[in-house]
Design a protein around this motif. Sequence first.
Motif, short mmCIF file in Angstrom:
data_model
loop_
_atom_site.label_atom_id
_atom_site.label_comp_id
_atom_site.label_asym_id
_atom_site.label_seq_id
_atom_site.Cartn_x
_atom_site.Cartn_y
_atom_site.Cartn_z
N ARG A 16 -44.73 36.59 47.89
CA ARG A 16 -43.77 36.81 46.80
C ARG A 16 -44.48 36.67 45.46
N LYS A 17 -44.17 37.58 44.56
CA LYS A 17 -44.70 37.53 43.20
C LYS A 17 -43.59 37.79 42.21
N VAL A 18 -43.35 36.82 41.33
CA VAL A 18 -42.33 36.94 40.30
C VAL A 18 -43.00 36.89 38.94
N TYR A 19 -42.69 37.87 38.11
CA TYR A 19 -43.20 37.89 36.74
C TYR A 19 -42.09 37.46 35.78
N ARG A 25 -36.72 37.03 31.25
CA ARG A 25 -36.15 37.66 32.44
C ARG A 25 -37.16 37.60 33.59
N SER A 26 -36.67 37.45 34.82
CA SER A 26 -37.54 37.39 35.99
C SER A 26 -37.57 38.74 36.69
N ILE A 27 -38.77 39.21 37.00
CA ILE A 27 -38.96 40.46 37.71
C ILE A 27 -39.64 40.16 39.04
N VAL A 28 -38.99 40.50 40.13
CA VAL A 28 -39.57 40.29 41.46
C VAL A 28 -40.37 41.54 41.82
N ALA A 315 -33.34 43.19 41.36
CA ALA A 315 -34.43 42.23 41.54
C ALA A 315 -34.31 41.04 40.61
N ALA A 316 -33.84 41.24 39.39
CA ALA A 316 -33.80 40.16 38.44
C ALA A 316 -32.87 39.04 38.88
N SER A 317 -31.86 39.35 39.66
CA SER A 317 -30.93 38.33 40.10
C SER A 317 -31.47 37.52 41.25
N GLU A 318 -32.64 37.95 41.81
CA GLU A 318 -33.17 37.27 42.99
C GLU A 318 -34.34 36.36 42.67
N ALA A 319 -34.73 36.31 41.43
CA ALA A 319 -35.91 35.53 41.08
C ALA A 319 -35.67 34.08 41.42
N GLY A 320 -36.73 33.50 42.03
CA GLY A 320 -36.55 32.12 42.45
C GLY A 320 -37.70 31.23 42.08
N GLY A 321 -38.32 31.46 40.95
CA GLY A 321 -39.44 30.59 40.57
C GLY A 321 -40.33 31.27 39.57
N ALA A 322 -41.11 30.51 38.90
CA ALA A 322 -42.01 31.08 37.91
C ALA A 322 -43.20 31.71 38.57
N ALA A 323 -43.75 32.71 37.90
CA ALA A 323 -44.94 33.37 38.43
C ALA A 323 -46.11 32.43 38.37
#
Length: 323
Positions: A16-19, A25-28, A315-323
Amino acid sequence: MSTTTDHPVIETSGLRKVYRTRMGRSIVAVDDLDLAVPAGGVHGFLGPNGSGKTTTIRLLLGLARPTRGEMRLFGEPVPRALPSVMQRVGAVVEEPKFVPTFTGRKNLQLLAGSAGIPYDAVDSALVQVGLEGRDRERYGGYSLGMRQRLAIAATLLKSPDLLILDEPTNGLDPAGIRDIRDMIRELGESGVTVLLSSHNLAEVQQVCHSVSIIGDGRLIASGRVDDLVGDNTLSVVRVWVADQAAAARHLQDAGYRVTPDGDHLDVEGAAHPEDVTRALAERGVFVRGLTPVRGDLESVFLELTQDATLGREPAASEAGGAA
């Protein structure tokens, strides 16, 4: 060079990679991706633009850090083991930096010398990519296709067991695409494992032995190309008749899906072409022409990615942590 291994050459688990954007805003980009690339041959890494292909490759090469998950190359955990396994890996992910005023050969010799690689590896790499005879021309005068070939030659200097190519035919004309495609096929047949990242479906189907399809950073399907496409799967029966309206009505009554397309009808849902002929003949309608259209990777890809998108939340609603 040997690719013998008890493990997949590339393996990810729950990757998993979240930006985070500047606006918070979180981008998965990669979402719990489980990937396995077997040793030998050409493996397609297929997905629409923005599906997470390049991000996954950057994670594997240590160019970005995962938010969570596990990655292995040749059974070794990365990024921790990258210093020991990178000698076995070649990659063309970003445009390489060659000296425009130097010849193709001179550029490769500089790379070989800086890495302690014998100069005869340059000759071998040039032959493998088909640049012999053009190697003494200046790099600045190379066509885009020749530049791509030289970039691949640079990765072959160390005789890698794994070659990762990210969209290698982008921007090439049809002749250049064919040349690069043929070269990739030959590399796969030589024993190198090639991971070919692409959104070009025809390219993948023509050169790849197996494929992984991703969408929105998730694995949608994986396996042999022939198995995914289905050699004997009938996709559409194309029918030419004098009275299209009557034929379409009869076929729909028989349970088939019918789409008029110019001078013919595309009929879906038939197990065999003769089923369509029989259904029409029983109603007194006789075909003038009939062509079975077998399934291809494009139809499989479009169906899978469409289904994945329809069942997917933003995807933005699924972010679960900092990159």
